[in-house]
Write an enzyme that holds these catalytic residues in place. Structure first.
Site, PDB file in Angstrom:
ATOM      1  N   SER A  22     -14.329  -4.805 -79.267  1.00 30.66           N
ATOM      2  CA  SER A  22     -13.030  -4.960 -79.932  1.00 30.66           C
ATOM      3  C   SER A  22     -13.145  -5.336 -81.414  1.00 30.66           C
ATOM      4  CB  SER A  22     -12.171  -5.970 -79.187  1.00 30.66           C
ATOM      5  OG  SER A  22     -11.806  -5.445 -77.935  1.00 30.66           O
ATOM      6  N   LYS A  61      -7.052 -12.805 -68.080  1.00 26.74           N
ATOM      7  CA  LYS A  61      -5.845 -11.979 -68.248  1.00 26.74           C
ATOM      8  C   LYS A  61      -4.654 -12.478 -67.419  1.00 26.74           C
ATOM      9  CE  LYS A  61      -8.297  -7.764 -69.435  1.00 26.74           C
ATOM     10  NZ  LYS A  61      -8.486  -6.337 -69.177  1.00 26.74           N
TER      11      LYS A  61
END
Ligand code: ATR
Length: 287
Positions: free
Chosen positions: A24, A73
């Site tokens: 990322s 998450k």
């Protein structure tokens, strides 16, 4: 990649544990550089018991956007001020955007997969989709398939109860026909359209492992998708390819979920030219 950091630089980052293998930062720092935007994106390795404190601290430090990855998450949700509908249905967020009230949670994993499938003309609508696995990733895939009006979703999982629970979850939101199978009764499966592999089986370094060893399975469908991107071709995809099945790995999903996060943070649309450059840089940096 050296950025020009000054008094106006804004901070973005990704929270996870482990975090060392994330690509990322490459995606977002390349985008920032190409689009001449003054921010830097860094990895944050956060201990399990410190997640709440990390989010509070990030808000206090005015970190304008965060990605959230494994294993946080779901755990991050109580720390948010709001959550977008798809992320709420999935029960997991991977992108946070800072507002005056706190962080809003999004799930761009499902969007990333959807775009990747579209780019390869893989249709969910009116298709019979088989999902292998019933964890967090499978949940995002299942909700996406249901939202996109798949005809039928079959979930194959080691722990049948977990697959059953996911099937019930989907049915609470959508009228899609659901089926649950264990790996032991896979040989009896009807023909279908697309298999989406969501488990970590076959991920580097365990590249020889394949969740589906039954040969006859590979005569039943035309497209195989594996969310794993390292290796680029898992044992599952190799086997599918040998049988003449169209294959797609998780690299583009990963890329597009990042692009989508960037678009959310900056209210911009990324052009194909910029996208191609990002892909080139990632390939350069990761061999
Ligand atoms: P993620 O959020 O990445 O989906 P997860 O929630 O831990 O991760 O889910 C992992 C999935 O891979 C589950 O479906 C798990 O099966 P169980 O529900 O039976 O645990 C599946 N999985 C992981 N390792 C496996 C293995 N060695 N054999 C079969 N299934 C496995």
């Amino acid at each position: 990649m050296q950025q020009n950091i000054n008094g106006k630089t804004k901070l973005l980052g990704v929270i996870g544990n482990p975090i060392e293998h994330t690509i990322s930062p490459t995606i977002h720092n390349t985008l920032a550089k190409m689009l001449n935007m003054n921010f830097v994106y860094v990895p944050f390795k956060v201990d399990y018991n410190n997640l709440g404190k990390a989010i509070e601290g990030a808000q206090a430090l005015n970190i304008v956007g965060l990605n959230i990855t494994v294993p946080y998450k779901e755990k991050v949700i109580p720390s948010l001020c709001d959550i977008m509908p798809l992320a709420k249905q999935i029960g997991a967020v991977n992108t946070l955007k800072l507002t005056e009230k706190g962080y809003i949670g999004y799930n761009t994993d499902a969007d990333g997969l959807f775009r990747s499938l579209n780019e390869h003309a893989i249709t969910l609508r009116e298709s019979h989709i088989v999902i292998i696995g019933a964890g967090g990733a499978a949940r995002a895939v299942a909700m996406l398939c249901a939202r996109e009006k798949a005809n039928k979703i079959t979930i194959i999982n080691r722990t049948r109860a977990k697959a059953q629970e996911l099937a019930h979850h989907v049915r609470r939101h959508y009228p899609t026909e659901m089926e649950v199978l264990g790996f032991y009764d896979i040989h009896g499966i009807d023909t279908f359209d697309v298999a989406i592999q969501t488990t970590p089986i076959g991920m580097s370094p365990n590249v020889l492992n394949n969740p589906v060893t039954d040969d006859s399975f590979y005569d039943k469908f035309h497209t195989a998708v594996d969310l794993i991107y390292n290796p680029g071709k898992t044992a599952f995809l190799k086997k599918a390819e040998e049988k003449g099945i169209q294959i797609l790995n998780g690299f583009e999903m990963l890329l597009y979920q990042g692009i989508k996060a960037y678009e959310i943070w900056n209210n911009v649309e990324i052009s194909d030219t910029v996208l191609e450059e990002v892909i080139r840089q990632i390939k350069n940096q990761n061999g």
